[in-house]
Design a protein around this motif. Structure first.
Motif, short mmCIF file in Angstrom:
data_model
loop_
_atom_site.label_atom_id
_atom_site.label_comp_id
_atom_site.label_asym_id
_atom_site.label_seq_id
_atom_site.Cartn_x
_atom_site.Cartn_y
_atom_site.Cartn_z
N HIS A 113 1.20 1.13 8.05
CA HIS A 113 1.17 0.63 9.43
C HIS A 113 2.00 -0.64 9.55
O HIS A 113 1.94 -1.52 8.69
N LYS A 114 2.75 -0.74 10.62
CA LYS A 114 3.65 -1.87 10.82
C LYS A 114 2.92 -3.20 10.86
O LYS A 114 3.46 -4.23 10.46
N ASP A 115 1.68 -3.20 11.34
CA ASP A 115 0.93 -4.46 11.47
C ASP A 115 -0.02 -4.72 10.31
O ASP A 115 -0.81 -5.65 10.36
N ASP A 116 0.06 -3.94 9.24
CA ASP A 116 -0.81 -4.10 8.07
C ASP A 116 -0.12 -4.99 7.04
O ASP A 116 0.79 -4.54 6.34
N ILE A 117 -0.54 -6.23 6.94
CA ILE A 117 0.12 -7.15 6.02
C ILE A 117 -0.13 -6.80 4.55
O ILE A 117 0.56 -7.30 3.67
N LEU A 118 -1.10 -5.93 4.28
CA LEU A 118 -1.34 -5.50 2.91
C LEU A 118 -0.48 -4.29 2.53
O LEU A 118 -0.40 -3.92 1.36
N PHE A 119 0.17 -3.68 3.52
CA PHE A 119 1.06 -2.55 3.32
C PHE A 119 0.38 -1.40 2.56
O PHE A 119 0.90 -0.87 1.58
N ASN A 120 -0.81 -1.06 3.01
CA ASN A 120 -1.52 0.07 2.43
C ASN A 120 -0.80 1.37 2.74
O ASN A 120 -0.17 1.51 3.78
N HIS A 121 -0.90 2.33 1.82
CA HIS A 121 -0.31 3.65 2.03
C HIS A 121 -1.07 4.37 3.14
O HIS A 121 -2.28 4.55 3.05
N ALA A 122 -0.35 4.77 4.18
CA ALA A 122 -0.98 5.44 5.32
C ALA A 122 -0.36 6.80 5.62
O ALA A 122 -0.96 7.61 6.31
#
Length: 177
Positions: A113-122
């Motif tokens: 997700h563009k707004d996920d600062i943790l950059f989880n796999h989505a």
């Protein structure tokens, strides 16, 4: 109405792709578009989850040195498709590129997700490029192959996007599996 895809902006880098690598992909894309006889503003016919025309913005600085750098046509086309596909993923979904997948995963990039600062796999993104379609190598045939290829990672239960870019026309299929 046509949408606009700024290919040049990839050179700024992405969360999961360093700007040096992005510049490499952009160079391949610019070279492939140039060799295909296209100019800035060429319209990409988009099919898949959404049908429409997408105007491509790119800067053509093709010269002899770049020509010598990209002599392996399949390598160049594949990397050009990464540039277009990453920008389509950003433009057409709520995701961005967060990580390169490992060989054997059945897809090329992890999306987050563009707004996920943790950059989880989505989600997952599988990419393929075709320099010029012919009777035995069409975007539709390639789509079927790539959909099947992603099955090996379906256990993740994450959506998979397939992006097939053809540079002769140009056109692309961007589709959620």
């Amino acid at each position: 109405m046509e949408d606009f895809l700024d290919l040049v902006s990839i050179k700024e880098g992405l969360p999961g792709m360093h700007m040096d690598l992005c510049a490499h992909y952009y160079s391949a894309c610019m070279t492939t578009l140039h060799r295909s006889g296209h100019q800035d503003g060429v319209v990409l016919q988009l099919d898949g989850d959404r049908q429409g025309n997408v105007m491509l913005h790119w800067e053509d600085y093709f010269d002899d040195c770049i020509d010598r750098s990209w002599q392996e046509i399949n390598y160049c086309t594949d990397h050009a498709a990464v540039c277009v596909s990453c920008m389509l993923a950003i433009n057409e979904t709520e995701y961005t590129i967060v990580e390169r997948s490992c060989k054997g995963d059945g897809f090329d990039y992890w999306l987050g997700h563009k707004d996920d600062i943790l950059f989880n796999h989505a989600a997952r993104l599988e990419i393929s490029g075709i320099l010029k379609e012919n009777a035995t190598n069409t975007v539709e045939k390639r789509l079927k192959i790539k959909i099947k290829q992603t099955e090996q990672s379906d256990g993740s239960c994450l959506p998979a996007y397939i992006s097939i870019v053809e540079f002769g026309e140009p056109k692309a299929i961007f589709k959620k599996k």
